[in-house]
Design a protein around this motif. Structure first.
Motif, PDB file in Angstrom:
ATOM      1  N   ILE A  12      -2.214 -38.208 -62.378  1.00 12.72           N
ATOM      2  CA  ILE A  12      -2.225 -37.376 -61.186  1.00 12.72           C
ATOM      3  C   ILE A  12      -2.873 -38.169 -60.050  1.00 12.72           C
ATOM      4  N   VAL A  13      -2.550 -37.785 -58.830  1.00  7.67           N
ATOM      5  CA  VAL A  13      -3.068 -38.513 -57.680  1.00  7.67           C
ATOM      6  C   VAL A  13      -3.559 -37.535 -56.626  1.00  7.67           C
ATOM      7  N   LEU A  14      -4.644 -37.899 -55.941  1.00 10.76           N
ATOM      8  CA  LEU A  14      -5.174 -37.111 -54.835  1.00 10.76           C
ATOM      9  C   LEU A  14      -4.786 -37.769 -53.522  1.00 10.76           C
ATOM     10  N   LEU A  15      -4.207 -36.977 -52.625  1.00 10.65           N
ATOM     11  CA  LEU A  15      -3.792 -37.458 -51.317  1.00 10.65           C
ATOM     12  C   LEU A  15      -4.406 -36.581 -50.231  1.00 10.65           C
ATOM     13  N   GLY A  16      -4.500 -37.122 -49.042  1.00  5.82           N
ATOM     14  CA  GLY A  16      -5.046 -36.368 -47.917  1.00  5.82           C
ATOM     15  C   GLY A  16      -5.690 -37.315 -46.927  1.00  5.82           C
ATOM     16  N   GLU A  17      -5.986 -36.799 -45.762  1.00  6.05           N
ATOM     17  CA  GLU A  17      -6.588 -37.622 -44.726  1.00  6.05           C
ATOM     18  C   GLU A  17      -8.026 -37.989 -45.074  1.00  6.05           C
ATOM     19  N   SER A  73       0.239 -47.595 -46.237  1.00 10.36           N
ATOM     20  CA  SER A  73       1.377 -48.352 -46.763  1.00 10.36           C
ATOM     21  C   SER A  73       1.220 -48.691 -48.243  1.00 10.36           C
ATOM     22  N   LEU A  74      -0.026 -48.652 -48.741  1.00 11.19           N
ATOM     23  CA  LEU A  74      -0.278 -48.963 -50.146  1.00 11.19           C
ATOM     24  C   LEU A  74      -0.167 -47.731 -51.043  1.00 11.19           C
ATOM     25  N   THR A  75      -0.245 -46.543 -50.433  1.00 12.64           N
ATOM     26  CA  THR A  75      -0.339 -45.315 -51.210  1.00 12.64           C
ATOM     27  C   THR A  75       0.834 -45.082 -52.161  1.00 12.64           C
ATOM     28  N   PRO A  76       2.085 -45.421 -51.783  1.00 17.01           N
ATOM     29  CA  PRO A  76       3.191 -45.171 -52.726  1.00 17.01           C
ATOM     30  C   PRO A  76       3.018 -45.804 -54.092  1.00 17.01           C
ATOM     31  N   MET A  77       2.348 -46.943 -54.166  1.00 14.77           N
ATOM     32  CA  MET A  77       2.194 -47.564 -55.487  1.00 14.77           C
ATOM     33  C   MET A  77       1.191 -46.793 -56.340  1.00 14.77           C
ATOM     34  N   TYR A  78       0.358 -45.967 -55.707  1.00 10.49           N
ATOM     35  CA  TYR A  78      -0.581 -45.154 -56.467  1.00 10.49           C
ATOM     36  C   TYR A  78       0.052 -43.843 -56.926  1.00 10.49           C
ATOM     37  N   TYR A  79       0.911 -43.235 -56.092  1.00 10.12           N
ATOM     38  CA  TYR A  79       1.503 -41.973 -56.531  1.00 10.12           C
ATOM     39  C   TYR A  79       2.800 -42.167 -57.310  1.00 10.12           C
ATOM     40  N   GLU A 106       6.476 -36.333 -47.971  1.00  8.58           N
ATOM     41  CA  GLU A 106       6.592 -37.695 -48.495  1.00  8.58           C
ATOM     42  C   GLU A 106       6.735 -37.687 -50.017  1.00  8.58           C
ATOM     43  N   ILE A 107       5.937 -36.857 -50.684  1.00  7.44           N
ATOM     44  CA  ILE A 107       6.021 -36.794 -52.141  1.00  7.44           C
ATOM     45  C   ILE A 107       7.378 -36.246 -52.567  1.00  7.44           C
ATOM     46  N   ARG A 108       7.883 -35.256 -51.840  1.00 12.90           N
ATOM     47  CA  ARG A 108       9.173 -34.673 -52.203  1.00 12.90           C
ATOM     48  C   ARG A 108      10.319 -35.681 -52.038  1.00 12.90           C
TER      49      ARG A 108
END
Length: 211
Positions: A12-17, A73-79, A106-108
């Motif tokens: 699972i991944v946590l996203l947000g500002e 820009s790096l976040t996609p490799m984490y989610y 973005e996730i969808r």
């Protein structure tokens, strides 16, 4: 049928500002502690948490990502590959709520198909709420999101976020762990990874904590 000794693993991944309290949510969930001076995440951190859900145990691989724009820009490799996504906003910051909607989109479009998404309203202990509760609930319902309100500072609702997501994850999506008989995560050594520096950091366990 799965037995109580079976352990299912999920990413699972946590996203947000930045500054919405993602790391504080994880720290509260794992250690039941809160710090006003917690440092901003650099890149991402990786934490284990194992819970007993009765029929089986579930092992969460929790990726806490940095909220700063320079890391976006790096976040996609984490989610990538995450079956569960926790998108957090600060109830006193409407911009963070609008950004949370962008993360949902973005996730969808780029995340794991059919990933379970949780929208989390954090910092409900504060008074100056800018985000309307009913509007957020309606948005979550219309977009098939789980919705929780919580406070990482007081601990209110934090466990509900992670347990709610865990129970919503279909067992068939998980991966069987080689380890058997695990219950809560204080039964095993935990660690976090500073992804930017690619170094593993062993964490000393404290009473009742996990990471």
């Amino acid at each position: 049928m799965l037995q109580g000794s079976s352990t299912i693993q999920f990413k699972i991944v946590l996203l947000g500002e930045s500054a919405v309290g993602k790391s504080s949510l994880v720290w509260r969930f794992c250690q039941d502690q809160f710090s006003e001076t917690i440092e901003s995440t650099v890149g991402a951190t990786f934490i284990h948490r194992v819970m007993d859900l009765g029929e089986y145990s579930i092992k969460l691989q929790i990726w806490d990502t940095a909220g700063q724009e320079r890391y976006h820009s790096l976040t996609p490799m984490y989610y990538r590959g995450a079956k569960g996504v926790i998108i957090t906003y600060d109830v006193t910051n409407n911009d963070s709520y609008e950004k949370a909607k962008d993360w949902v989109n973005e996730i969808r479009t780029q995340g794991t198909p059919n990933a379970k998404i949780v929208l989390v309203a954090n910092k409900i202990d504060l008074e100056d709420h800018q985000v309307d509760q009913m509007e957020a609930m309606k948005y979550a319902e219309s977009n098939d999101l789980l919705f929780f309100e919580c406070s990482a500072k007081t601990g209110e609702g934090v466990k509900d976020v992670f347990f709610g997501l865990s129970k919503a994850l279909p067992v068939k999506w998980g991966e069987m762990s080689n380890r058997k008989g695990m219950e809560f995560s204080d039964s095993e050594d935990e660690f976090s990874v500073n992804v930017k520096n690619s170094k593993k950091v062993n964490k000393k366990k404290e009473s009742g904590g996990c990471c």
